[in-house]
Design a protein around this motif. Structure first.
Motif: not given
Lengths: 116, 113
Positions: A31, A96, A99, A101-105, B32, B34, B36, B49, B51
């Protein structure tokens, strides 16, 4: 630091000219995103990509187009720059896992664009 | 539409105190949230993060809480230091936009010696 390179980092251009910003990643993440950040508006999504040649519009896509011909490169084009597109542009990448578990950007360092 | 709101006023605190930043959201039930950090002239950097089934998450001097009833997350920095001065952004993921993050506008924190 995530391997994200944006170019150019700074650019001044005239109204009506085309501009292309490049984002290059070395993380092989699926992504990729382009955001713009403006005072009073925060970060807003312009376009995103979920794979090679797979792109879609974000919240503020008017006046912008994107292309992704390789996993590592995501290009943002302003076909005919306007003063309202003066902004800081951030590229970001993500992978990812699933869906839930969360995604860090991870963000690049930004490209400062001034349209005069 | 989905909204995520942070206190737009800057938060000024004295070194050593605990800073508490608030993030409220509406019209969404994120799985969840987040947080920053963004320094001037830099891109945002991921901190934590949390949940929806976690009440609290900690990382060193940072603590985040997530109250799905109040639709609110609190971000705490204990024993704050001048180096903690930055803008802090909360965000949640939108699965309809390639898991892009929707960000609040951020709260500026200034820690004075």
């Amino acid at each position: 630091d995530a391997g994200i390179t944006q170019s150019p980092r700074h650019k001044v251009t005239e109204t009506g000219t085309p501009v292309t910003l490049r984002c290059h990643q070395t993380e092989n993440h699926r992504y990729m995103y382009w955001y713009r950040q403006d005072p009073g508006h925060g970060l807003r999504l312009i376009h995103y990509s979920y794979g090679v040649k797979d792109t879609d519009k974000g919240e503020v896509s008017d006046g912008y187009s994107v292309s992704r011909s390789k996993t590592e490169d995501f290009l943002l084009t302003l076909e005919s720059a306007t003063s309202s597109q003066t902004s800081v542009y951030f590229c970001a990448i993500s992978e990812i896992m699933d869906g839930n578990s969360g995604n860090t950007i991870y963000f690049g360092e930004g490209s400062w664009l001034t349209v005069v | 539409s989905q909204k995520i709101e942070q206190n737009s006023e800057a938060l000024n605190i004295q070194e050593g105190k605990t800073a508490t930043l608030t993030c409220n959201y509406t019209n969404y039930s994120p799985a969840y949230l987040q947080w920053y950090r963004q320094d001037p002239g830099r891109g945002p950097v991921f901190l934590l993060l949390i949940r929806e089934n976690e009440k609290e998450k900690r990382k060193e001097r940072l603590k985040v809480t997530f109250d799905t009833t109040l639709k609110q997350s609190l971000f705490h920095i204990t024993a704050s230091q001048p180096a903690d001065s930055a803008t802090y952004l909360c965000a949640f993921s939108n699965s309809n936009s390639g898991y892009a993050l929707n960000f609040g506008k951020g709260t500026s924190l200034l820690v004075t010696p």
